[in-house]
Design a protein around this motif. Structure first.
Motif, PDB file in Angstrom:
ATOM      1  N   ALA A 226      11.497   8.369   4.290  1.00 30.45           N
ATOM      2  CA  ALA A 226      10.826   8.719   3.036  1.00 30.45           C
ATOM      3  C   ALA A 226      10.805   7.528   2.093  1.00 30.45           C
ATOM      4  N   LYS A 227      10.957   6.350   2.660  1.00 27.33           N
ATOM      5  CA  LYS A 227      11.051   5.127   1.861  1.00 27.33           C
ATOM      6  C   LYS A 227       9.759   4.893   1.063  1.00 27.33           C
ATOM      7  N   THR A 228       9.945   4.578  -0.215  1.00 23.49           N
ATOM      8  CA  THR A 228       8.838   4.144  -1.067  1.00 23.49           C
ATOM      9  C   THR A 228       9.049   2.671  -1.398  1.00 23.49           C
ATOM     10  N   PHE A 229       8.107   1.834  -1.035  1.00 19.26           N
ATOM     11  CA  PHE A 229       8.276   0.403  -1.246  1.00 19.26           C
ATOM     12  C   PHE A 229       8.074   0.055  -2.718  1.00 19.26           C
ATOM     13  N   THR A 230       8.855  -0.929  -3.174  1.00 18.57           N
ATOM     14  CA  THR A 230       8.780  -1.402  -4.554  1.00 18.57           C
ATOM     15  C   THR A 230       8.352  -2.862  -4.572  1.00 18.57           C
ATOM     16  N   LEU A 231       8.084  -3.363  -5.769  1.00 18.94           N
ATOM     17  CA  LEU A 231       7.774  -4.778  -5.913  1.00 18.94           C
ATOM     18  C   LEU A 231       8.949  -5.646  -5.494  1.00 18.94           C
ATOM     19  N   ALA A 232      10.163  -5.135  -5.700  1.00 25.30           N
ATOM     20  CA  ALA A 232      11.351  -5.884  -5.262  1.00 25.30           C
ATOM     21  C   ALA A 232      11.376  -5.995  -3.737  1.00 25.30           C
ATOM     22  N   ASP A 233      10.997  -4.901  -3.037  1.00 25.86           N
ATOM     23  CA  ASP A 233      10.907  -4.950  -1.572  1.00 25.86           C
ATOM     24  C   ASP A 233       9.865  -5.980  -1.141  1.00 25.86           C
ATOM     25  N   GLN A 234       8.735  -5.991  -1.841  1.00 25.93           N
ATOM     26  CA  GLN A 234       7.671  -6.937  -1.501  1.00 25.93           C
ATOM     27  C   GLN A 234       8.133  -8.373  -1.696  1.00 25.93           C
ATOM     28  N   ALA A 235       8.834  -8.632  -2.810  1.00 22.48           N
ATOM     29  CA  ALA A 235       9.331  -9.986  -3.078  1.00 22.48           C
ATOM     30  C   ALA A 235      10.340 -10.406  -2.020  1.00 22.48           C
ATOM     31  N   LEU A 236      11.186  -9.467  -1.580  1.00 23.69           N
ATOM     32  CA  LEU A 236      12.185  -9.770  -0.557  1.00 23.69           C
ATOM     33  C   LEU A 236      11.513 -10.085   0.776  1.00 23.69           C
ATOM     34  N   LEU A 237      10.509  -9.293   1.152  1.00 21.28           N
ATOM     35  CA  LEU A 237       9.799  -9.556   2.410  1.00 21.28           C
ATOM     36  C   LEU A 237       9.042 -10.872   2.333  1.00 21.28           C
ATOM     37  N   ARG A 238       8.473 -11.196   1.158  1.00 19.94           N
ATOM     38  CA  ARG A 238       7.756 -12.466   1.009  1.00 19.94           C
ATOM     39  C   ARG A 238       8.711 -13.643   1.196  1.00 19.94           C
ATOM     40  N   LEU A 239       9.912 -13.547   0.610  1.00 20.77           N
ATOM     41  CA  LEU A 239      10.904 -14.611   0.763  1.00 20.77           C
ATOM     42  C   LEU A 239      11.289 -14.772   2.221  1.00 20.77           C
ATOM     43  N   PHE A 240      11.495 -13.651   2.906  1.00 18.00           N
ATOM     44  CA  PHE A 240      11.868 -13.701   4.316  1.00 18.00           C
ATOM     45  C   PHE A 240      10.724 -14.237   5.168  1.00 18.00           C
ATOM     46  N   ALA A 241       9.484 -13.866   4.836  1.00 14.08           N
ATOM     47  CA  ALA A 241       8.327 -14.317   5.620  1.00 14.08           C
ATOM     48  C   ALA A 241       8.192 -15.828   5.595  1.00 14.08           C
ATOM     49  N   THR A 242       8.557 -16.448   4.476  1.00  7.15           N
ATOM     50  CA  THR A 242       8.510 -17.915   4.392  1.00  7.15           C
ATOM     51  C   THR A 242       9.438 -18.537   5.417  1.00  7.15           C
ATOM     52  N   GLN A 243      10.665 -18.015   5.521  1.00  6.03           N
ATOM     53  CA  GLN A 243      11.623 -18.527   6.497  1.00  6.03           C
ATOM     54  C   GLN A 243      11.190 -18.195   7.925  1.00  6.03           C
ATOM     55  N   ALA A 244      10.619 -16.998   8.104  1.00  8.56           N
ATOM     56  CA  ALA A 244      10.179 -16.590   9.440  1.00  8.56           C
ATOM     57  C   ALA A 244       9.068 -17.499   9.952  1.00  8.56           C
ATOM     58  N   ALA A 245       8.144 -17.892   9.073  1.00 11.59           N
ATOM     59  CA  ALA A 245       7.044 -18.773   9.484  1.00 11.59           C
ATOM     60  C   ALA A 245       7.575 -20.116   9.973  1.00 11.59           C
ATOM     61  N   ILE A 246       8.587 -20.643   9.278  1.00 13.74           N
ATOM     62  CA  ILE A 246       9.185 -21.913   9.705  1.00 13.74           C
ATOM     63  C   ILE A 246       9.801 -21.760  11.091  1.00 13.74           C
TER      64      ILE A 246
ATOM     65  N   VAL B 246       0.861  -1.185   0.000  1.00  7.90           N
ATOM     66  CA  VAL B 246       0.000   0.000   0.000  1.00  7.90           C
ATOM     67  C   VAL B 246       0.896   1.233   0.000  1.00  7.90           C
ATOM     68  N   SER B 247       0.806   2.045  -1.051  1.00 11.54           N
ATOM     69  CA  SER B 247       1.689   3.200  -1.203  1.00 11.54           C
ATOM     70  C   SER B 247       1.151   4.456  -0.527  1.00 11.54           C
ATOM     71  N   ASP B 248      -0.164   4.574  -0.363  1.00 11.18           N
ATOM     72  CA  ASP B 248      -0.757   5.738   0.299  1.00 11.18           C
ATOM     73  C   ASP B 248      -1.738   5.236   1.343  1.00 11.18           C
ATOM     74  N   TYR B 249      -1.214   4.926   2.525  1.00 12.90           N
ATOM     75  CA  TYR B 249      -2.014   4.261   3.548  1.00 12.90           C
ATOM     76  C   TYR B 249      -3.206   5.106   3.990  1.00 12.90           C
ATOM     77  N   GLN B 250      -2.954   6.392   4.287  1.00 15.15           N
ATOM     78  CA  GLN B 250      -4.032   7.214   4.828  1.00 15.15           C
ATOM     79  C   GLN B 250      -5.200   7.340   3.862  1.00 15.15           C
ATOM     80  N   ALA B 251      -4.938   7.294   2.564  1.00 16.70           N
ATOM     81  CA  ALA B 251      -6.007   7.444   1.580  1.00 16.70           C
ATOM     82  C   ALA B 251      -6.584   6.110   1.131  1.00 16.70           C
ATOM     83  N   SER B 252      -6.034   5.017   1.646  1.00 17.94           N
ATOM     84  CA  SER B 252      -6.464   3.700   1.181  1.00 17.94           C
ATOM     85  C   SER B 252      -7.665   3.194   1.962  1.00 17.94           C
TER      86      SER B 252
END
Length: 357
Positions: A166-186, A121-127
């Motif tokens: 002022a970080k703007t998240f990218t699809l690459a950031d999302q893919a990296l967090l998804r990869l990490f979340a898999t390991q974190a769940a284990i 979500v890039s604009d949380y307050q307006a989402s």
């Protein structure tokens, strides 16, 4: 017409055309992706060693924020009994601490949990995901959320935001967090299993301390713990001060090819090759001498002689006076994970060689 010999420098000069630019971009992208994968691998190895759930959750959130270059976030865990997502750990986000448990579909966290898929979500307050108690109280605009899934079973949600940056998240950031979340769940599932098993061992410890002089009571205590541990695929055991098995669960029977009736009263020399048995008994003595619970990666052979890597946690058992009476152990086979990590490293090497990195 005068002919001049070719200039060696001209032959060695690299191409500067579109093809070279594309290759350079591809090599740079591959190098970046390789670094990200290696970073996730390093963090996954770190969090796997932590078996205390509260400390693990804090470590997971800290490392997740660091991976995507921010400082704030939270982890919510799913409670089957209440059917709610309960906040367990936060970084920044003061208003989240007093937030009530979230149902499925509520906000970014509840939506990621309900859909079992990540959100950017890039604009949380307006989402449409903004929660009323957070809309005007938080200094962040962008949010990443990934469900924590173990075999498609919801464990919780990890939520990262750009508060204070002022970080703007990218699809690459999302893919990296998804990869990490898999390991974190284990890692979270491992910690939960360890907590359950440790609680069971503690119950046995109290029972043995009260009735250790009576064989009938000792058999009863073994039976109580045996009933708890037979449902797990992890090997669980209890030994006396001489290294003789007092408890030997079904997973350990399968791994060693030896039934509990044959193993009880004997030490590791009955079950493993001489060198492995000697190493096991030496580590047992070190645990008893140190008086603390330790976790190691041990290489052991199964009943067919095949090598396995086991994540082994051992700790001393003491009586009411604090004197050692034996030790308990819990081991998980992580051979497949180690092989996958090695295969990934080899693939990275191949790609590096292919692109000349």
């Amino acid at each position: 017409m005068t002919h001049h010999p070719p200039n060696p420098d001209d032959a060695a000069a690299p191409s500067t055309g579109p093809g070279q630019a594309l290759r350079t971009q591809a090599a740079a992208a591959l190098a970046t992706r390789t670094q990200e994968i290696e970073a996730v691998q390093a963090v996954a190895a770190e969090i796997t060693q932590e078996l205390d759930l509260d400390r693990l959750l804090g470590l997971i959130l800290q490392r997740a924020a660091e991976l995507v270059g921010v400082q704030a976030g939270s982890i919510h865990l799913w409670e089957d009994t209440t059917q709610r997502l309960v906040g367990r750990v936060w970084r920044g986000q003061g208003a989240w601490v007093d937030a009530p448990p979230l149902p499925l579909g509520a906000g970014v966290v509840g939506t990621a949990a309900a859909q079992k898929s990540g959100l950017l979500v890039s604009d949380y307050q307006a989402s449409a995901y903004a929660l009323p108690h957070l809309r005007d109280q938080q200094d962040f605009t962008a949010v990443l959320a990934e469900p924590l899934l173990c075999q498609d079973r919801l464990l919780g949600v990890i939520n990262i935001n750009n508060e204070g940056t002022a970080k703007t998240f990218t699809l690459a950031d999302q893919a990296l967090l998804r990869l990490f979340a898999t390991q974190a769940a284990i890692a979270i599932e491992n910690a939960r299993l360890f907590t359950e098993a440790t609680q069971s061992v503690h119950e046995l410890q109290q029972e043995v301390a009260r009735r250790q002089q009576a064989e009938d009571d000792l058999r009863t205590s073994r039976a109580l713990l045996q009933a708890v541990v037979e449902g797990t695929t992890d090997t669980i055991f209890v030994k006396d001060l001489q290294g003789r098995y007092l408890l030997f669960n079904a997973a350990l029977e399968q791994f060693t090819g030896t039934c509990a009736a044959e193993a009880l009263g004997h030490d590791a020399r009955l079950l493993f090759p001489p060198a492995e048995a000697a190493a096991i008994m030496a580590r047992d003595r070190a645990v008893l001498a140190g008086g603390k619970t330790v976790t190691t990666e041990d290489e052991l052979s199964d009943a067919a002689g095949a090598p396995h890597t086991l994540l082994v946690t051992k700790g001393p058992m003491v009586d009411a006076a604090g004197q050692p009476i034996g030790l308990f152990g819990i081991a998980r086979d992580i051979t497949a994970r180690k092989q996958a990590e090695e295969a990934l490293r080899e693939r990275v090497k191949e790609l590096n060689c292919l692109y000349g990195i």
